[in-house]
Each structure stands twice: as structure tokens, then as C-alpha cells.
Motif scaffolding. Sequence first.
Motif, PDB file in Angstrom:
ATOM      1  N   LYS A  37      -7.509  -3.688   8.546  1.00 22.33           N
ATOM      2  CA  LYS A  37      -6.512  -4.336   7.686  1.00 22.33           C
ATOM      3  C   LYS A  37      -5.458  -3.329   7.234  1.00 22.33           C
ATOM      4  CE  LYS A  37      -9.467  -8.026   6.031  1.00 22.33           C
ATOM      5  NZ  LYS A  37     -10.294  -8.534   4.943  1.00 22.33           N
ATOM      6  N   GLU A  38      -5.890  -2.097   6.942  1.00 19.38           N
ATOM      7  CA  GLU A  38      -4.934  -1.040   6.575  1.00 19.38           C
ATOM      8  C   GLU A  38      -3.976  -0.747   7.726  1.00 19.38           C
ATOM      9  OE1 GLU A  38      -4.455   0.970   3.573  1.00 19.38           O
ATOM     10  OE2 GLU A  38      -5.455  -0.860   2.910  1.00 19.38           O
ATOM     11  N   SER A  78      -1.504  -3.587   8.051  1.00 22.55           N
ATOM     12  CA  SER A  78      -0.496  -3.599   6.982  1.00 22.55           C
ATOM     13  C   SER A  78       0.550  -2.500   7.169  1.00 22.55           C
ATOM     14  CB  SER A  78      -1.159  -3.477   5.613  1.00 22.55           C
ATOM     15  OG  SER A  78      -1.638  -2.165   5.404  1.00 22.55           O
ATOM     16  N   LYS A 119       5.458   0.292   2.934  1.00 20.11           N
ATOM     17  CA  LYS A 119       4.083  -0.094   2.590  1.00 20.11           C
ATOM     18  C   LYS A 119       3.148   1.110   2.617  1.00 20.11           C
ATOM     19  CE  LYS A 119       3.752  -4.979   3.484  1.00 20.11           C
ATOM     20  NZ  LYS A 119       3.044  -6.036   4.174  1.00 20.11           N
TER      21      LYS A 119
END
Length: 149
Positions: free
Chosen positions: A142-143, A146, A27
Motif C-alpha cells: 500500500k505504501e 501510494s 505524498k
Amino acid sequence: MKKIVLGLFLILGAVSFAVPDFVNLKKIKDAGYTINKDENNHFSFSMSDQESALTIAFLKTDLDPKVFNDNVRYKFSNRIKFLTELENSKAYVTEYKTDKSYVYIIIPKNQKVKDYSTRAEYYCVDRLSKDAVDRSVDIILKEIDSSIK
């Protein structure tokens, strides 16, 4: 030739083994980040453009997020001027000014990985308002999430 191929496999095996097991490397790479540091106690990656840059680091430590935030604050050089500390329900944010940009150090209050602390450094050309900082913190958290398996 066989020795070269064997050497390449050993190097690739060592590189893939060095990445912490909680990091979602696919990711990170798919999102366009570059790996900066891949050591036993420090893993970091970053992305930048002409207006901003973001570096996310996982550091092996058992410090409380508030203590970690206080420790980070005192490790910058004199060329970086401390401006203010901001805090919201999700993170500690410290704002600095360099010659060419503003730097926001973000330490999440809820550390997701045991025995590691997460730090994000967000560089931008213009100073952000309090609301913009809060929105940026949400995006950066959020980064971070993830990038964790």
C-alpha cells in the motif's frame, strides 16, 4: 546576486526533473520519508525509527519480478545471512539476518510501473512470524502504491 538566484533556480529545476515522473513526491515527503537516491535508473526513499526501517526503491529494469528477486538475493554481502524465501499471492519475500536485525526484501509480483522494478527492504529488530510477514507485505505494498501517481 542575480547569478546566485539563477543558479539556485537551475539547481532546483534539475532536482525536480530528476525525480521519475511516476513518483508522487508530495505524498512521499508528506508521509515523512527521506529521499535516499535520485538517479536516472534508481530512485529510493526511506523512513526509520528505533524498532524498524523501510526503504522503497524503483530500479529501471525490464526483469520479470521472479528473476529480479533471484538477482537481488545474490547481491548481499557475507555479513548478511540468508534465512528463507517466503512467497504469497502478492510478493516474493526473502528473509535475512544481520548482527542486529532481520531484513525482509519484498519484490511485488505485480509491478505497477513499466520498465521499472520495485524493491522494498524492511528492517526490524525481531523476527516476524509468517502471518506478520504477510500483514507487513500488505502494508508495504500500500505504501508503494501510494507513492505512485
